[in-house]
Design a protein around this motif. Sequence first.
Motif, short mmCIF file in Angstrom:
data_model
loop_
_atom_site.label_atom_id
_atom_site.label_comp_id
_atom_site.label_asym_id
_atom_site.label_seq_id
_atom_site.Cartn_x
_atom_site.Cartn_y
_atom_site.Cartn_z
N ASN A 1 1.05 6.56 2.64
CA ASN A 1 1.29 5.21 2.50
C ASN A 1 1.26 4.20 3.66
O ASN A 1 1.33 3.02 3.38
N THR A 2 1.41 4.86 4.76
CA THR A 2 1.43 4.34 6.13
C THR A 2 0.59 4.97 7.17
O THR A 2 0.64 6.05 6.92
N PRO A 3 0.00 4.24 8.10
CA PRO A 3 -0.50 4.99 9.28
C PRO A 3 0.34 5.91 9.67
O PRO A 3 -0.04 7.06 10.04
N ARG A 4 1.55 5.86 9.85
CA ARG A 4 2.50 6.68 10.62
C ARG A 4 2.92 7.79 9.68
O ARG A 4 2.80 8.96 9.95
N ASP A 5 2.80 7.59 8.49
CA ASP A 5 2.88 8.42 7.35
C ASP A 5 1.86 9.56 7.39
O ASP A 5 1.79 10.69 7.17
N ALA A 6 0.53 8.86 7.66
CA ALA A 6 -0.60 9.75 7.62
C ALA A 6 -0.76 10.81 8.84
O ALA A 6 -0.94 12.06 8.47
N LEU A 7 0.12 10.28 9.99
CA LEU A 7 -0.10 11.32 10.96
C LEU A 7 1.07 12.46 10.60
O LEU A 7 0.92 13.71 11.02
N SER A 8 2.17 12.06 9.96
CA SER A 8 3.23 13.18 9.62
C SER A 8 2.54 13.99 8.56
O SER A 8 2.77 15.15 8.59
N GLY A 50 -2.71 -5.40 -8.43
CA GLY A 50 -3.70 -4.56 -8.87
C GLY A 50 -4.83 -4.71 -7.73
O GLY A 50 -5.85 -4.16 -7.90
N SER A 51 -4.77 -5.82 -6.80
CA SER A 51 -6.04 -5.96 -5.92
C SER A 51 -5.91 -4.71 -4.79
O SER A 51 -4.77 -4.33 -4.17
N ARG A 52 -6.99 -4.56 -4.15
CA ARG A 52 -6.95 -3.47 -3.24
C ARG A 52 -7.31 -4.26 -1.95
O ARG A 52 -8.17 -4.92 -1.67
N LYS A 53 -6.38 -4.10 -0.85
CA LYS A 53 -6.56 -4.49 0.48
C LYS A 53 -6.37 -3.42 1.56
O LYS A 53 -6.05 -2.31 1.44
N ILE A 54 -7.05 -3.79 2.62
CA ILE A 54 -6.85 -3.02 3.75
C ILE A 54 -5.75 -3.70 4.38
O ILE A 54 -5.72 -4.70 4.85
N THR A 55 -4.74 -2.87 4.70
CA THR A 55 -3.40 -3.67 5.16
C THR A 55 -3.30 -3.09 6.76
O THR A 55 -2.62 -4.09 7.23
N HIS A 56 -3.96 -2.30 7.21
CA HIS A 56 -4.01 -2.01 8.65
C HIS A 56 -5.21 -1.24 9.17
O HIS A 56 -5.63 -0.23 8.46
N VAL A 57 -5.59 -1.63 10.34
CA VAL A 57 -6.37 -0.61 11.34
C VAL A 57 -5.65 -0.51 12.43
O VAL A 57 -5.10 -1.50 13.21
N THR A 58 -5.25 0.64 12.59
CA THR A 58 -4.17 0.93 13.67
C THR A 58 -4.92 2.19 14.43
O THR A 58 -5.55 2.84 14.19
N GLU A 59 -4.77 1.96 15.72
CA GLU A 59 -5.33 2.76 16.80
C GLU A 59 -4.25 3.68 17.15
O GLU A 59 -2.96 3.52 17.26
N VAL A 60 -4.72 5.08 17.22
CA VAL A 60 -3.92 6.06 17.91
C VAL A 60 -4.03 5.94 19.45
O VAL A 60 -5.28 6.45 20.05
N VAL A 61 -2.88 5.50 20.25
CA VAL A 61 -3.19 5.60 21.73
C VAL A 61 -2.75 6.66 22.41
O VAL A 61 -3.21 6.69 23.44
#
Length: 455
Positions: A339-346, A384-395
Amino acid sequence: MFGRRAASAPVPAPAAQPAAVQAAAPASDQRLPDQRLSDIKIAIFNDLINSVDPTELGRLDGHAVREEISDIVAEIISMRNLTLSAAEQQVVIADICNDVLGLGPLEPLIARDDIADIMVNGAGKVYIETNGRIELTDIRFRDNAQLMNICQRIVSAVGRRVDEASPICDARLADGSRVNVIVPPLALDGPTLTIRKFKRDKLTLDKLIGFGTISPAGAKLLEVAAASRCNILVSGGTGSGKTTLLNCLTLYIDAGERIVTCEDAAELQLQQPHVVRLETRPPNLEGVGQVTMRDLVRNCLRMRPERIIVGEVRGPEAFDLLQAMNTGHDGSMGTIHANTPRDALSRVENMIAMGGYNLPAKAVREQISSAVNIIVQASRLRDGSRKITHVTEVVGMEGDVITLQDLFVYDIEGEDAQGRITGRHRATGIRPAFWDRARYFGRERELAEALSDHV
Ligand SMILES: Nc1ncnc2c1ncn2[C@@H]1O[C@H](COP(=O)(O)OP(=O)(O)OP(=O)(O)O)[C@@H](O)[C@H]1O
Ligand SMILES: [Mg+2]
């Protein structure tokens, strides 16, 4: 007549008059018109399956079968002396053809291109998703037996059966749509069918801009990241548009590169000439022969890929993909459910832990932080709309923690009169860590332009 069963003759002897079509239901018939037609359909259907062999019919091409069925149905109507108007007869024939050959009541939905998902919860409830919204349709199956029959037909195309002993199955329709079937006793309210409709015209970043999923500057940023061979994870919830986005990103891969894709059910449509497509395989009826995503990812390392694309990372293959990303297969991509970029990493971390590699958490995080460059977060918002909510970089790492920086975000501002969410995409103004990489690929100017759109 073709395909007739010799032995059974359930159809009564021909009536004297050629009563194939008559005007309307007699006044004595008290049933509602829908109920009357549905009873007639059942009777004709039963006669039909008793008098023809469906497997033989299946050998004819679609048009010939429909003609054959129309003839038989007309004959049954005449023999049973049924009263049907010409229009009703057409409806009955079309429904029966769909039943015998296709997906029964679902056929009209399959033909519609505006539907993203079809969800059947037992015979009485068919939902569809259009424009991001889920709604109940008035389509019903006669009963769970009819639905089960159709499930069986779908999964038989991939050489499987669904029944009490093996109640779960993934399959694919002839048009490439992805199907999941789960039946009783696991599904409590009858056979449950979920179809992700295959879209022939895949969405492109331009179309996503048109839908407001991303702004032109955000799309440019993604294009530069994909073309500069960043390792990208697309993260998002169910049906948030991850696979669509991944497919869009692959458009910016150079035509000269050798790409290997690994998927559970092939959905990606890469345009490049040099692509090898691999698909996992479930175990067969005896429970053997399974080929997992991990097997595929490991194998594709021996196939001299320049980029590896994993449809959905959801298990221990995460480790092999990270290894690949870290060992010269830059530009690899995959989607992940989070659900979030941080979540994706965990999630990645957990997948590796579950894979049984006995690695200290810090070592795993170091692997992740040096492998993944960009996480793109897709979301389906409540309207119902789809959005790109973050483009996040792993530094990198700070102590034990992976550091992330948002390059592009979507700010929700409010809601308009129709209940649609309003907001805007903006660059955060942070200079990306992949700047030098973009420069190396000659994309520095475009990157600067994309990021100049900040407030
Ligand atoms: N930005 C978008 N705007 C409108 N429709 C979209 C958008 N992105 C995807 N879709 C549609 O939404 C449906 C789901 O998309 P997709 O298969 O990409 O989702 P997913 O996140 O991969 O789903 P799953 O979790 O089931 O794998 C598809 O029918 C697709 O065409
Ligand atoms: Mg997907």
